[in-house]
Motif scaffolding. Structure first.
Motif, PDB file in Angstrom:
ATOM      1  N   ILE A   6       0.827  -1.196   0.000  1.00  0.00           N
ATOM      2  CA  ILE A   6       0.000   0.000   0.000  1.00  0.00           C
ATOM      3  C   ILE A   6       0.858   1.242   0.000  1.00  0.00           C
ATOM      4  O   ILE A   6       0.458   2.285   0.453  1.00  0.00           O
ATOM      5  N   ALA A   7       2.083   1.179  -0.476  1.00  0.00           N
ATOM      6  CA  ALA A   7       2.928   2.350  -0.494  1.00  0.00           C
ATOM      7  C   ALA A   7       3.271   2.691  -1.915  1.00  0.00           C
ATOM      8  O   ALA A   7       2.649   2.168  -2.805  1.00  0.00           O
ATOM      9  N   ALA A   8       4.279   3.555  -2.134  1.00  0.00           N
ATOM     10  CA  ALA A   8       4.604   3.880  -3.494  1.00  0.00           C
ATOM     11  C   ALA A   8       6.087   3.847  -3.736  1.00  0.00           C
ATOM     12  O   ALA A   8       6.832   4.337  -2.953  1.00  0.00           O
ATOM     13  N   THR A   9       6.526   3.230  -4.790  1.00  0.00           N
ATOM     14  CA  THR A   9       7.929   3.246  -5.182  1.00  0.00           C
ATOM     15  C   THR A   9       8.282   2.476  -6.419  1.00  0.00           C
ATOM     16  O   THR A   9       9.128   2.902  -7.145  1.00  0.00           O
ATOM     17  N   SER A  10       7.778   1.287  -6.691  1.00  0.00           N
ATOM     18  CA  SER A  10       8.277   0.453  -7.772  1.00  0.00           C
ATOM     19  C   SER A  10       7.225  -0.372  -8.485  1.00  0.00           C
ATOM     20  O   SER A  10       6.167  -0.551  -7.964  1.00  0.00           O
ATOM     21  N   THR A  11       7.550  -0.999  -9.636  1.00  0.00           N
ATOM     22  CA  THR A  11       6.623  -1.879 -10.332  1.00  0.00           C
ATOM     23  C   THR A  11       7.361  -2.878 -11.162  1.00  0.00           C
ATOM     24  O   THR A  11       8.305  -2.541 -11.774  1.00  0.00           O
ATOM     25  N   ALA A  12       6.875  -4.098 -11.282  1.00  0.00           N
ATOM     26  CA  ALA A  12       7.379  -5.047 -12.226  1.00  0.00           C
ATOM     27  C   ALA A  12       6.705  -6.356 -12.034  1.00  0.00           C
ATOM     28  O   ALA A  12       6.328  -6.679 -10.961  1.00  0.00           O
ATOM     29  N   MET A 308      -7.126   5.636   3.077  1.00  0.00           N
ATOM     30  CA  MET A 308      -7.556   4.882   1.900  1.00  0.00           C
ATOM     31  C   MET A 308      -7.675   3.399   2.207  1.00  0.00           C
ATOM     32  O   MET A 308      -6.851   2.845   2.932  1.00  0.00           O
ATOM     33  N   SER A 309      -8.674   2.769   1.629  1.00  0.00           N
ATOM     34  CA  SER A 309      -8.725   1.307   1.616  1.00  0.00           C
ATOM     35  C   SER A 309      -7.930   0.842   0.401  1.00  0.00           C
ATOM     36  O   SER A 309      -8.028   1.446  -0.664  1.00  0.00           O
ATOM     37  N   PRO A 310      -7.146  -0.220   0.534  1.00  0.00           N
ATOM     38  CA  PRO A 310      -6.385  -0.726  -0.612  1.00  0.00           C
ATOM     39  C   PRO A 310      -7.304  -1.204  -1.725  1.00  0.00           C
ATOM     40  O   PRO A 310      -8.390  -1.719  -1.471  1.00  0.00           O
ATOM     41  N   SER A 311      -6.843  -1.029  -2.949  1.00  0.00           N
ATOM     42  CA  SER A 311      -7.609  -1.466  -4.118  1.00  0.00           C
ATOM     43  C   SER A 311      -6.693  -2.263  -5.033  1.00  0.00           C
ATOM     44  O   SER A 311      -5.508  -1.942  -5.184  1.00  0.00           O
ATOM     45  N   PHE A 312      -7.242  -3.305  -5.626  1.00  0.00           N
ATOM     46  CA  PHE A 312      -6.443  -4.187  -6.469  1.00  0.00           C
ATOM     47  C   PHE A 312      -5.887  -3.461  -7.685  1.00  0.00           C
ATOM     48  O   PHE A 312      -6.606  -2.785  -8.407  1.00  0.00           O
ATOM     49  N   LEU A 313      -4.572  -3.598  -7.891  1.00  0.00           N
ATOM     50  CA  LEU A 313      -3.941  -3.096  -9.100  1.00  0.00           C
ATOM     51  C   LEU A 313      -3.869  -4.238 -10.093  1.00  0.00           C
ATOM     52  O   LEU A 313      -3.216  -5.249  -9.843  1.00  0.00           O
ATOM     53  N   GLY A 314      -4.561  -4.102 -11.192  1.00  0.00           N
ATOM     54  CA  GLY A 314      -4.537  -5.141 -12.209  1.00  0.00           C
ATOM     55  C   GLY A 314      -4.043  -4.582 -13.514  1.00  0.00           C
ATOM     56  O   GLY A 314      -3.941  -3.373 -13.697  1.00  0.00           O
ATOM     57  N   GLY A 315      -3.726  -5.456 -14.409  1.00  0.00           N
ATOM     58  CA  GLY A 315      -3.256  -4.997 -15.700  1.00  0.00           C
ATOM     59  C   GLY A 315      -2.470  -6.084 -16.388  1.00  0.00           C
ATOM     60  O   GLY A 315      -2.703  -7.269 -16.161  1.00  0.00           O
ATOM     61  N   SER A 316      -1.528  -5.676 -17.190  1.00  0.00           N
ATOM     62  CA  SER A 316      -0.740  -6.649 -17.946  1.00  0.00           C
ATOM     63  C   SER A 316       0.736  -6.315 -17.907  1.00  0.00           C
ATOM     64  O   SER A 316       1.142  -5.168 -17.709  1.00  0.00           O
ATOM     65  N   ASN A 356       6.447   5.565 -11.764  1.00  0.00           N
ATOM     66  CA  ASN A 356       6.161   6.846 -11.118  1.00  0.00           C
ATOM     67  C   ASN A 356       6.536   8.020 -12.013  1.00  0.00           C
ATOM     68  O   ASN A 356       5.832   9.029 -12.053  1.00  0.00           O
ATOM     69  N   SER A 357       7.652   7.899 -12.740  1.00  0.00           N
ATOM     70  CA  SER A 357       8.080   9.002 -13.598  1.00  0.00           C
ATOM     71  C   SER A 357       7.078   9.257 -14.717  1.00  0.00           C
ATOM     72  O   SER A 357       6.768  10.410 -15.036  1.00  0.00           O
ATOM     73  N   ASP A 358       6.537   8.187 -15.311  1.00  0.00           N
ATOM     74  CA  ASP A 358       5.543   8.377 -16.372  1.00  0.00           C
ATOM     75  C   ASP A 358       4.210   8.862 -15.810  1.00  0.00           C
ATOM     76  O   ASP A 358       3.487   9.620 -16.461  1.00  0.00           O
ATOM     77  N   LEU A 359       3.872   8.434 -14.594  1.00  0.00           N
ATOM     78  CA  LEU A 359       2.658   8.946 -13.955  1.00  0.00           C
ATOM     79  C   LEU A 359       2.773  10.444 -13.734  1.00  0.00           C
ATOM     80  O   LEU A 359       1.824  11.200 -13.943  1.00  0.00           O
ATOM     81  N   ASP A 360       3.960  10.881 -13.316  1.00  0.00           N
ATOM     82  CA  ASP A 360       4.172  12.302 -13.064  1.00  0.00           C
ATOM     83  C   ASP A 360       4.157  13.135 -14.341  1.00  0.00           C
ATOM     84  O   ASP A 360       3.932  14.350 -14.298  1.00  0.00           O
ATOM     85  N   LYS A 361       4.403  12.485 -15.481  1.00  0.00           N
ATOM     86  CA  LYS A 361       4.439  13.200 -16.755  1.00  0.00           C
ATOM     87  C   LYS A 361       3.100  13.171 -17.492  1.00  0.00           C
ATOM     88  O   LYS A 361       2.968  13.779 -18.554  1.00  0.00           O
ATOM     89  N   VAL A 374      -4.790   8.176  -9.657  1.00  0.00           N
ATOM     90  CA  VAL A 374      -3.329   8.137  -9.578  1.00  0.00           C
ATOM     91  C   VAL A 374      -2.882   8.003  -8.118  1.00  0.00           C
ATOM     92  O   VAL A 374      -1.974   7.235  -7.802  1.00  0.00           O
ATOM     93  N   LYS A 375      -3.559   8.717  -7.225  1.00  0.00           N
ATOM     94  CA  LYS A 375      -3.232   8.618  -5.804  1.00  0.00           C
ATOM     95  C   LYS A 375      -3.511   7.203  -5.292  1.00  0.00           C
ATOM     96  O   LYS A 375      -2.694   6.620  -4.560  1.00  0.00           O
ATOM     97  N   GLN A 376      -4.659   6.652  -5.662  1.00  0.00           N
ATOM     98  CA  GLN A 376      -4.996   5.285  -5.260  1.00  0.00           C
ATOM     99  C   GLN A 376      -3.957   4.316  -5.822  1.00  0.00           C
ATOM    100  O   GLN A 376      -3.496   3.392  -5.130  1.00  0.00           O
ATOM    101  N   PHE A 377      -3.583   4.530  -7.063  1.00  0.00           N
ATOM    102  CA  PHE A 377      -2.642   3.665  -7.770  1.00  0.00           C
ATOM    103  C   PHE A 377      -1.270   3.659  -7.094  1.00  0.00           C
ATOM    104  O   PHE A 377      -0.678   2.593  -6.875  1.00  0.00           O
ATOM    105  N   LYS A 378      -0.779   4.845  -6.736  1.00  0.00           N
ATOM    106  CA  LYS A 378       0.562   4.958  -6.175  1.00  0.00           C
ATOM    107  C   LYS A 378       0.616   4.634  -4.686  1.00  0.00           C
ATOM    108  O   LYS A 378       1.571   4.025  -4.201  1.00  0.00           O
ATOM    109  N   ASP A 379      -0.407   5.045  -3.948  1.00  0.00           N
ATOM    110  CA  ASP A 379      -0.345   4.948  -2.495  1.00  0.00           C
ATOM    111  C   ASP A 379      -1.318   3.954  -1.885  1.00  0.00           C
ATOM    112  O   ASP A 379      -1.242   3.673  -0.685  1.00  0.00           O
ATOM    113  N   GLY A 380      -2.247   3.428  -2.668  1.00  0.00           N
ATOM    114  CA  GLY A 380      -3.252   2.531  -2.110  1.00  0.00           C
ATOM    115  C   GLY A 380      -3.522   1.341  -2.991  1.00  0.00           C
ATOM    116  O   GLY A 380      -4.665   0.959  -3.202  1.00  0.00           O
ATOM    117  N   GLY A 381      -2.445   0.751  -3.508  1.00  0.00           N
ATOM    118  CA  GLY A 381      -2.595  -0.407  -4.378  1.00  0.00           C
ATOM    119  C   GLY A 381      -2.384  -1.705  -3.633  1.00  0.00           C
ATOM    120  O   GLY A 381      -1.678  -1.748  -2.636  1.00  0.00           O
TER     121      GLY A 381
END
Length: 432
Positions: A6-12, A308-316, A356-361, A374-381
């Motif tokens: 539920i924090a923000a920093t990385s993805t893969a 925030m309540s956590p929300s599922f981050l889905g995708g590909s 995060n860099s592309d989100l900021d752009k 975006v806030k939910q995505f970065k901080d509540g995923g």
């Protein structure tokens, strides 16, 4: 281990290439990144991006210019793709694609079969590790190894009718008590509309309440997974969700069996005032119903007592399979998941970029209908359990059946959760 992030920093996530094959421009075994005379096979899911073919024509041309390799894209259907992947993996390296779009919850199973390549060192070397959104990175990292680069993702927050909230002087809720109060007021003042849909067929509408109460779907201990959906905190969240329909009557009985698609259809008809919904939906709702244009608002899913309540981050994710073109595969994945093409794909598909860099752009990152997501995505995923058999739990509709039995009055939340836990544990036992 707690599998929520539920924090923000990385993805893969789900891609995969061996460090020896990818590092330093590739080994002799895979021919390196000199692709002259070679063709990279790529499987992509159909429907995410309405402009996929022009996109891949441009990306393939750029890739060929850089490496000399051509790209052959095959479009797959989500409904049949998992089975097709499984059959291909069983057939060996000659049957699998070099690169493929892989759903987040498929990664553990494919990685467990040895089909995906660990790209941890490649992601690190490319300077991407610390830029990826955390819950996505967590979903594709198994035993400290990262099996993919996220390509795009989405998250659910709350979408509401701003005009109707203003009409009745209702403020967007900041906790569950306020959410319940707002929904009850809407039920009373807008009786012909659905104040807040409680849809059993929408699994990812239930999970924020489970996670928001401090519960878990499952936990891992000693390398084995065990359900936690019937724990005290999980049941507290399930009860809070289903009580909105059973006690507060803010969701009519006809909604009980609805899926997320049917909730979206109701939005398109102007029948819904507030609901959990994906970041890709406000634009679609307004296009389907012009009356909604300018009248929609969004907020992160409120926590039980605030936050925030956590929300599922889905995708590909774009994944590299263990073929003889692993270095080329990594170059293609890197091309699509960073920079120009990552930005273009996110814009065309209305999904969120994974870094995060592309989100900021993002040009519309401060838009009132984008910023909350975006806030939910970065901080509540959050991510679902990374058990290789969790896809079977989803395929057999364990959580939707649990919610439906509660809404139908066939079981209490605890009884339904106990039954779901037994089903989950049986699947874990078979699959692990």
């Amino acid at each position: 281990m707690n599998r929520r992030v539920i924090a923000a920093t990385s993805t893969a996530l789900a891609l995969g290439l061996t460090a020896t094959a990818c590092g330093g421009g590739g080994s002799e075994a895979d021919g390196g990144t000199d692709g002259k005379g070679k063709t990279l096979s790529v499987w992509v899911m159909e429907g995410t991006n309405p402009d996929a073919k022009p996109f891949f024509k441009e990306a393939s041309a750029a890739f060929e210019k850089k490496t000399g390799a051509k790209v052959k894209v095959e479009y797959q259907q989500w409904a049949s793709a998992q089975r097709k992947f499984t059959t291909a993996i069983e057939g060996g390296a000659d049957q699998v694609p070099d690169v493929a779009e892989v759903g987040t919850t498929w990664v553990p199973g494919f990685a467990d079969k040895g089909a995906l390549v660990d790209v941890s060192k490649e992601v690190e070397k490319a300077g991407l590790s610390d830029d990826l959104v955390p819950a996505l990175k967590d979903a594709g990292t198994l035993d400290g190894k990262q099996y993919g680069m996220p390509w795009y993702a989405g998250v659910r927050s709350i979408v509401y009718r701003k005009d109707i909230f203003e009409k009745h002087n209702i403020k967007p809720p900041t906790n569950w008590k306020e959410l319940r109060s707002a929904a009850k007021t809407l039920k009373k003042d807008e009786p012909k509309m659905i104040a807040f849909p409680v849809a059993s067929g929408a699994e990812m509408f239930t999970t924020p309440f489970i996670w928001g109460a401090g519960g878990e779907l499952a936990v891992e201990k000693g390398g084995k997974w065990k359900s936690a959906i019937n724990s005290k905190k999980s049941v507290e969240g399930i009860t809070a969700y289903t009580d909105l329909a059973l006690k507060d009557k803010v969701s009519p009985a006809k909604v009980n069996t609805w899926t997320e698609k049917e909730v979206g259809d109701a939005w398109n008809k102007g029948e819904v005032v507030m609901s959990l919904s994906g970041n890709w939906t406000p634009k679609a709702f307004a296009e389907a119903n012009p009356d909604l244009k300018g009248n929609l608002g969004a907020i992160p899913i409120p926590g039980q007592n605030g936050g925030m309540s956590p929300s599922f981050l889905g995708g590909s994710y774009l994944s590299a399979f263990k073929t003889d073109k692993q270095a080329l595969s990594w170059e293609f994945i890197k091309l699509l998941t960073t920079g120009k093409f990552a930005k273009k794909w996110a814009e065309q598909s209305s999904y969120l970029p994974p870094t995060n860099s592309d989100l900021d752009k993002m040009p519309d990152k401060d838009d009132a209908l984008v910023k909350p997501f975006v806030k939910q995505f970065k901080d509540g995923g959050a991510s679902v359990p990374k058990a290789k058999s969790y896809t079977e739990i989803q395929a057999t509709q364990v959580i939707p059946k649990m919610v439906q039995s509660i809404l139908a009055g066939k079981a209490t939340p605890q009884q339904a959760a106990d039954k779901a836990a037994k089903e989950m544990d049986a699947i874990f036992a078979q699959g692990e």
